[in-house]
Design a protein around this motif. Sequence first.
Motif, mmCIF file in Angstrom:
data_model
loop_
_atom_site.group_PDB
_atom_site.id
_atom_site.type_symbol
_atom_site.label_atom_id
_atom_site.label_comp_id
_atom_site.label_asym_id
_atom_site.label_seq_id
_atom_site.Cartn_x
_atom_site.Cartn_y
_atom_site.Cartn_z
ATOM 1 N N SER A 1 0.712 -1.296 -0.023
ATOM 2 C CA SER A 1 0.046 0.067 -0.080
ATOM 3 C C SER A 1 0.946 1.230 -0.160
ATOM 4 C CB SER A 1 -0.999 -0.028 1.009
ATOM 5 O OG SER A 1 -0.379 0.028 2.267
ATOM 6 N N LEU A 2 2.227 1.267 0.665
ATOM 7 C CA LEU A 2 3.051 2.424 0.429
ATOM 8 C C LEU A 2 3.308 2.518 -0.860
ATOM 9 C CD1 LEU A 2 5.726 2.208 3.539
ATOM 10 C CD2 LEU A 2 3.847 4.218 2.951
ATOM 11 N N CYS A 3 3.655 1.479 -1.524
ATOM 12 C CA CYS A 3 4.235 1.820 -2.901
ATOM 13 C C CYS A 3 2.887 2.165 -3.732
ATOM 14 C CB CYS A 3 4.406 0.329 -3.609
ATOM 15 S SG CYS A 3 6.105 -0.411 -2.750
ATOM 16 N N LEU A 4 1.874 2.006 -3.608
ATOM 17 C CA LEU A 4 0.684 2.573 -4.391
ATOM 18 C C LEU A 4 0.579 3.790 -4.061
ATOM 19 C CD1 LEU A 4 -2.326 0.034 -4.084
ATOM 20 C CD2 LEU A 4 -1.329 1.126 -6.055
ATOM 21 N N GLU A 5 0.717 4.271 -2.703
ATOM 22 C CA GLU A 5 0.331 5.548 -2.249
ATOM 23 C C GLU A 5 1.526 6.449 -2.891
ATOM 24 O OE1 GLU A 5 1.146 7.201 2.100
ATOM 25 O OE2 GLU A 5 -0.194 5.404 2.047
ATOM 26 N N ASN A 6 2.851 6.097 -3.115
ATOM 27 C CA ASN A 6 3.917 6.962 -3.313
ATOM 28 C C ASN A 6 4.328 6.486 -4.989
ATOM 29 O OD1 ASN A 6 5.065 8.111 -1.133
ATOM 30 N ND2 ASN A 6 4.411 6.159 -0.102
ATOM 31 N N LYS A 7 3.236 5.815 -5.458
ATOM 32 C CA LYS A 7 3.596 5.571 -6.974
ATOM 33 C C LYS A 7 5.132 4.993 -7.227
ATOM 34 C CE LYS A 7 0.329 8.890 -8.753
ATOM 35 N NZ LYS A 7 -0.057 9.625 -7.685
ATOM 36 N N VAL A 8 5.495 4.101 -6.342
ATOM 37 C CA VAL A 8 6.818 3.404 -6.532
ATOM 38 C C VAL A 8 6.695 2.037 -6.937
ATOM 39 C CG1 VAL A 8 8.330 2.403 -4.992
ATOM 40 C CG2 VAL A 8 7.939 4.976 -4.755
ATOM 41 N N ASN A 9 7.433 1.765 -8.011
ATOM 42 C CA ASN A 9 7.461 0.251 -8.463
ATOM 43 C C ASN A 9 8.485 -0.545 -7.691
ATOM 44 O OD1 ASN A 9 5.828 0.720 -10.677
ATOM 45 N ND2 ASN A 9 7.230 1.599 -12.072
ATOM 46 N N LEU A 10 8.032 -1.674 -7.311
ATOM 47 C CA LEU A 10 8.891 -2.912 -7.016
ATOM 48 C C LEU A 10 9.336 -3.726 -7.889
ATOM 49 C CD1 LEU A 10 7.230 -4.355 -3.408
ATOM 50 C CD2 LEU A 10 9.046 -2.730 -3.603
ATOM 51 N N ILE A 11 10.569 -3.894 -8.088
ATOM 52 C CA ILE A 11 10.966 -4.512 -9.401
ATOM 53 C C ILE A 11 11.538 -5.846 -8.639
ATOM 54 C CG2 ILE A 11 12.377 -4.939 -11.628
ATOM 55 C CD1 ILE A 11 10.318 -2.605 -11.678
ATOM 56 N N PRO A 12 11.251 -6.910 -8.932
ATOM 57 C CA PRO A 12 11.821 -8.102 -7.992
ATOM 58 C C PRO A 12 13.131 -8.489 -8.543
ATOM 59 C CG PRO A 12 10.093 -8.986 -9.549
ATOM 60 C CD PRO A 12 9.866 -7.493 -9.657
ATOM 61 N N VAL A 13 14.158 -8.985 -7.545
ATOM 62 C CA VAL A 13 15.517 -9.448 -8.005
ATOM 63 C C VAL A 13 15.473 -10.857 -7.776
ATOM 64 C CG1 VAL A 13 17.731 -9.465 -7.272
ATOM 65 C CG2 VAL A 13 16.393 -7.492 -7.789
#
Length: 384
Positions: free
Chosen positions: A138-150
Motif C-alpha cells: 500500500s505504501l508503494c501504491l500511495e507513493n507511486k513506487v515500482n517494486l521490481i523483483p530481483v
Amino acid sequence: MTPKKKIAILGSTGSIGTQALEIAREQKERISIEVLTANSNADLLIAQAKEFNPNHVVIADESKYLQVKEALANDDIKVFAGSKSIAEVMEITSADTVLTAMVGYSGLLPTIKAIENKKRIALANKETLVVAGELITSLCLENKVNLIPVDSEHSAIFQCLVGEDLDTIDKIILTASGGPFRGKTRKDLANITKAQALKHPNWSMGAKITIDSATLMNKGLEVIEAKWLFGVKGSQIKAVVHPQSIIHSMVEFNDGSIKAQMGLPDMKLPIHYAFFFPERVKTEFKRMSFTETNTLTFEEPDQETFRNLFLAYEAMNKGGNMACILNAANEIAVDAFLQDKIGFLQIAELNEKCMNLVKYMANPTLNDYIETDTETRKIALSLL
Ligand code: NDP
Ligand code: MG
C-alpha cells in the motif's frame, strides 16, 4: 545516450551486493553508484567505496565507524554508522533506484524509507514483503513506487507478465531446486551438519538464504513474496521442485497457456534486468544450451519432511502478523543452527512453536510488526 541509473546498494558486501557491483563495473557508462552499505565488513566496504566513489557509505556496526571514516578521509564520500543511518540516508541520497540486498528483517525500515522517498525498489530482500507485505504494497501504491523483483523466481514471473493483464493469471508456478536434501527422509535429516546444509547444488548465496533453501523455508518465503508482488490469492501459487534450476518460474493463464522464463542459474541476470527494466540491455553472460541441458524434471515438494513450506502456507493464509512471526522465529532458528545450538529439524519445530505462542494480530500497524518481531525473537531465544 540514456542518463546513468543512479543506484544505492543496501548490503553491498554480500552475495547479491557484490554481484550488483560486478554489473556496475561492466556497465560503467550506464550505472553510477550513489550509496554503499554493510553490516560489519569494513575492509570490503572501504575497497568498494574507493572503486565506485559513492556519495554516501554506511556501516551498521558503529565500532567500525572510525576505521571506515579514516580510510575514506581523502575521498569526497560522507560516512555514517549505525543501523538507523541506513534508513536515514534514503532521505538525502540522489539515487533513483535502491537495491535492497540486506538480510532478513533488517531490510524493512530502510525499504520503507526508500519508498517514502519515491525511490524505485529493486527488491532482493524478500523478508521485507514476508514481514509486512500489505503495508509495503500500500505504501508503494500511495507513493507511486515500482517494486521490481530481483529474486530469480519473481523476476521470471515478472518477465512472463510483461504485456499481460494480471486478472488473466490462473496460477503462478514457483520452481524450487529442492536444495541439497531433496529426497531425504526426516530420519536422514536428524543429524545433518551445517557444512552439509551450506552446500547448495545450484546457487552460491549468503549463509541465511542457503539454509532457508535447504529447509524449503526459502520457497515458503517466496510463496508469500509472490502473493504480495503479483496480487494473487495464496491458492493460486504452487511450488514445484525442478532440480536443474533452468526454468526460474512460470505463469499459467486463464486460457491454459503457460509462459516460463529460463536461463542458467546466475543471479546477475535478474539483478541486471531489475536495474534496466523496462529496457533489455545486452550482456556477455554465459548462454544456456538446450542440448547440453537436455533434461528438465519436476516433482511435488515434500511438505511433511520439509515442514517450513507448509508453515509458510499456513502463515500466508492466516494473514495479519503471522508471517512476521514465522520470519522472526526462522531468523533466530537459522542463527542457532549455524551456531550448532539446534539440529536441522528443530528449525521448523521452533518456527511452529512461535506461531502458536506469539500473540496474533489480524490488522497490524508498522509498530505492531516491530513489536511482533521483538516479541517473537524473545520467545524463540527462550525456547532454544
Ligand atoms: P549475504 O549474507 O551474502 O549479504 C548480506 C548483506 O547485508 C551484506 O552486505 C551484510 O553486511 C549486510 N547485512 C546483513 N545484516 C545486516 C544488518 N543487520 N544491518 C545492515 N546490513 C546487514 O546475503 P545475500 O546477498 O545472499 O542475500 C541478501 C538478500 O537477498 C536476502 O534477503 C536474500 O533472501 C535475498 N536473495 C539472495 C539471493 C542470492 O542469490 N544470494 C537470491 C535471491 C534473494 P556484512 O557483509 O558486513 O555482513
Ligand atoms: Mg529465489
